[in-house]
Design a protein around this motif. Structure first.
Motif, PDB file in Angstrom:
ATOM      1  N   VAL A 120      31.633  31.568  45.057  1.00 49.00           N
ATOM      2  CA  VAL A 120      30.982  32.865  44.773  1.00 49.00           C
ATOM      3  C   VAL A 120      29.253  32.496  45.106  1.00 49.00           C
ATOM      4  N   PRO A 121      28.479  31.649  44.414  1.00 52.09           N
ATOM      5  CA  PRO A 121      27.245  31.443  44.601  1.00 52.09           C
ATOM      6  C   PRO A 121      26.998  31.081  46.178  1.00 52.09           C
ATOM      7  N   PHE A 122      27.974  30.353  46.881  1.00 53.89           N
ATOM      8  CA  PHE A 122      27.765  30.181  48.308  1.00 53.89           C
ATOM      9  C   PHE A 122      27.718  31.339  48.953  1.00 53.89           C
ATOM     10  N   LEU A 123      28.512  32.060  48.802  1.00 51.31           N
ATOM     11  CA  LEU A 123      28.956  33.409  49.816  1.00 51.31           C
ATOM     12  C   LEU A 123      27.523  34.347  49.267  1.00 51.31           C
ATOM     13  N   VAL A 124      27.210  34.302  48.031  1.00 48.33           N
ATOM     14  CA  VAL A 124      25.873  35.383  47.741  1.00 48.33           C
ATOM     15  C   VAL A 124      24.863  34.946  48.420  1.00 48.33           C
ATOM     16  N   TRP A 125      24.629  33.605  48.425  1.00 45.79           N
ATOM     17  CA  TRP A 125      23.426  32.953  48.993  1.00 45.79           C
ATOM     18  C   TRP A 125      23.476  33.399  50.783  1.00 45.79           C
ATOM     19  N   ARG A 126      24.578  33.359  51.172  1.00 43.00           N
ATOM     20  CA  ARG A 126      24.907  33.794  52.506  1.00 43.00           C
ATOM     21  C   ARG A 126      25.001  35.260  52.849  1.00 43.00           C
ATOM     22  N   SER A 127      24.526  35.846  52.014  1.00 39.36           N
ATOM     23  CA  SER A 127      24.297  37.639  51.929  1.00 39.36           C
ATOM     24  C   SER A 127      25.621  38.382  52.012  1.00 39.36           C
ATOM     25  N   VAL A 128      26.480  37.572  51.509  1.00 41.67           N
ATOM     26  CA  VAL A 128      27.693  38.410  51.062  1.00 41.67           C
ATOM     27  C   VAL A 128      27.686  39.214  49.753  1.00 41.67           C
ATOM     28  N   PRO A 129      27.796  40.692  49.755  1.00 46.34           N
ATOM     29  CA  PRO A 129      27.876  41.415  48.600  1.00 46.34           C
ATOM     30  C   PRO A 129      28.618  40.755  47.308  1.00 46.34           C
ATOM     31  N   MET A 130      28.078  40.775  45.936  1.00 51.13           N
ATOM     32  CA  MET A 130      28.582  40.137  44.887  1.00 51.13           C
ATOM     33  C   MET A 130      30.272  40.415  44.907  1.00 51.13           C
ATOM     34  N   GLN A 131      30.520  41.776  44.781  1.00 49.91           N
ATOM     35  CA  GLN A 131      31.840  41.972  44.456  1.00 49.91           C
ATOM     36  C   GLN A 131      32.835  41.519  45.676  1.00 49.91           C
ATOM     37  N   GLN A 132      32.335  41.618  47.053  1.00 46.67           N
ATOM     38  CA  GLN A 132      33.220  40.891  48.048  1.00 46.67           C
ATOM     39  C   GLN A 132      32.975  39.419  47.905  1.00 46.67           C
ATOM     40  N   ALA A 133      31.947  38.782  47.353  1.00 51.73           N
ATOM     41  CA  ALA A 133      32.074  37.385  47.285  1.00 51.73           C
ATOM     42  C   ALA A 133      33.125  36.902  45.930  1.00 51.73           C
ATOM     43  N   VAL A 134      32.933  37.868  45.074  1.00 49.32           N
ATOM     44  CA  VAL A 134      34.193  37.533  43.869  1.00 49.32           C
ATOM     45  C   VAL A 134      35.590  37.542  44.454  1.00 49.32           C
ATOM     46  N   ALA A 135      35.801  38.557  45.428  1.00 47.92           N
ATOM     47  CA  ALA A 135      37.160  38.974  45.702  1.00 47.92           C
ATOM     48  C   ALA A 135      37.450  38.000  47.142  1.00 47.92           C
ATOM     49  N   THR A 136      36.383  37.533  47.575  1.00 42.40           N
ATOM     50  CA  THR A 136      36.844  36.399  48.822  1.00 42.40           C
ATOM     51  C   THR A 136      37.308  35.136  47.866  1.00 42.40           C
ATOM     52  N   SER A 137      36.456  34.797  47.098  1.00 43.80           N
ATOM     53  CA  SER A 137      36.461  33.777  46.011  1.00 43.80           C
ATOM     54  C   SER A 137      37.878  33.637  45.650  1.00 43.80           C
ATOM     55  N   SER A 138      38.318  34.869  45.125  1.00 39.53           N
ATOM     56  CA  SER A 138      39.817  34.924  44.537  1.00 39.53           C
ATOM     57  C   SER A 138      40.850  34.417  45.501  1.00 39.53           C
ATOM     58  N   ALA A 139      40.568  34.938  46.727  1.00 44.22           N
ATOM     59  CA  ALA A 139      41.473  34.713  47.870  1.00 44.22           C
ATOM     60  C   ALA A 139      41.603  33.405  47.989  1.00 44.22           C
ATOM     61  N   CYS A 140      40.127  32.592  47.986  1.00 43.31           N
ATOM     62  CA  CYS A 140      40.322  31.268  48.436  1.00 43.31           C
ATOM     63  C   CYS A 140      40.953  30.370  47.356  1.00 43.31           C
ATOM     64  N   GLY A 141      41.109  30.822  46.253  1.00 45.08           N
ATOM     65  CA  GLY A 141      41.637  30.233  45.116  1.00 45.08           C
ATOM     66  C   GLY A 141      43.112  29.794  45.380  1.00 45.08           C
ATOM     67  N   LEU A 142      43.866  30.630  46.230  1.00 42.46           N
ATOM     68  CA  LEU A 142      45.256  30.488  46.449  1.00 42.46           C
ATOM     69  C   LEU A 142      45.425  29.128  47.579  1.00 42.46           C
ATOM     70  N   PRO A 143      44.944  28.986  48.741  1.00 40.91           N
ATOM     71  CA  PRO A 143      44.940  27.618  49.461  1.00 40.91           C
ATOM     72  C   PRO A 143      44.291  26.542  48.455  1.00 40.91           C
ATOM     73  N   ILE A 144      43.515  26.472  47.891  1.00 46.46           N
ATOM     74  CA  ILE A 144      43.044  25.500  46.857  1.00 46.46           C
ATOM     75  C   ILE A 144      44.038  25.034  45.893  1.00 46.46           C
ATOM     76  N   ALA A 145      44.717  26.066  45.257  1.00 46.78           N
ATOM     77  CA  ALA A 145      45.771  25.708  44.221  1.00 46.78           C
ATOM     78  C   ALA A 145      47.003  25.220  44.812  1.00 46.78           C
ATOM     79  N   VAL A 146      47.354  25.757  45.993  1.00 49.07           N
ATOM     80  CA  VAL A 146      48.706  25.174  46.720  1.00 49.07           C
ATOM     81  C   VAL A 146      48.450  23.874  47.324  1.00 49.07           C
TER      82      VAL A 146
END
Length: 260
Positions: free
Chosen positions: A162-188
């Motif tokens: 989330v901090p990385f995406l916000v730093w790179r100009s991604v809106p907060m709600q989209q950063a949180v949502a994209t971060s949630s999606a990234c949790g799946l490959p990390i977890a698997v």
């Protein structure tokens, strides 16, 4: 009684996953460490078991969180794809790194990280959008670093993504949502790596699959999937400042306890 704890923990972790995009691992790992310690697990493996089991539960937590965020059109899938390329490699390397660290030292490392996250959340030390959206090479490198750290700490990577995406100009709600999606490959990738690295460990308790403890996985997954969507819906309705400060205080206490 232990299984009841896992059910409650799953509900809490699932809500956090949807609400903050943190995957719930920052709560799951400490609680599992305490629970496994009370069960009398070998100190050399119980922290690795907590991390591996946490990653396995995030597989289930993230699925419902992704669905809820996707319905609101908040996931930036083109960012997700290239982050995932780096995440998979980084997560495998992180699991291999964790396997070389002793259980007590791994606890202290997780404690320091929990305190850092608590400070970041409590004081809202979120980077300002100062750079343009990242390209493919940057996303891959960032994903590798996020995956490596996430595998060591047993988290879904939200506190880093989330901090990385916000730093790179991604809106907060989209950063949180994209971060949630990234949790799946990390977890698997993380769960599979911890299963492999712990496969021949002789000090594991019964009902273990490598460094994944199946009773805890089943109990946490059963309720986390139900509550992840609830947390994601709350994320689009509530002001999160007070909740984040309370969560930060909890993490601070956990981190200090791991260090003393």
């Amino acid at each position: 009684m232990e299984f009841l704890i896992y059910l409650v923990l799953g509900g809490f972790a699932g809500t956090l996953a949807g609400l903050f995009g943190v995957g719930g691992g920052m709560i799951i790992v400490p609680v599992l460490v305490y629970s496994f310690s009370l069960q009398g697990m070998n100190p050399e493996v119980l922290t690795h078991m907590a991390v591996g089991t946490s990653l396995a539960t995030i597989v289930f937590t993230s699925i419902n969180a992704i669905r809820a965020h996707h319905k609101k059109g908040a996931v930036r899938w083109h960012l997700f794809v290239w982050l995932t390329v780096g995440i998979v490699l980084g997560t495998v390397l992180g699991a291999l790194t964790a396997a070389q660290i002793s259980g007590p030292l791994l606890q202290k490392i997780i404690g320091v990280f929990a305190i850092c996250v608590a400070i970041q959340m409590g004081f809202k030390l979120q980077p300002k959008a100062s750079l343009e959206e990242p390209g493919k090479p940057t996303l891959g490198l960032a994903g590798a670093g996020i995956g490596w750290a996430s595998a060591i700490f047993g988290i879904g990577g939200g506190s880093l993504t989330v901090p990385f995406l916000v730093w790179r100009s991604v809106p907060m709600q989209q950063a949180v949502a994209t971060s949630s999606a990234c949790g799946l490959p990390i977890a698997v990738a993380g769960a599979l790596s911890f299963i492999v690295t712990g496969w021949h460990e002789t000090a594991l308790p019964s009902w273990s699959l490598g460094y994944v403890y199946l009773p805890a996985l089943i109990g946490i997954a059963a309720t986390s999937m139900l509550f992840a969507g609830f947390g994601a819906r709350l994320a689009h309705r509530l002001s999160q400042d007070l909740l984040k400060r309370l969560f930060a205080l909890l993490l601070l206490c956990v981190g200090i306890n791991f260090l003393v």
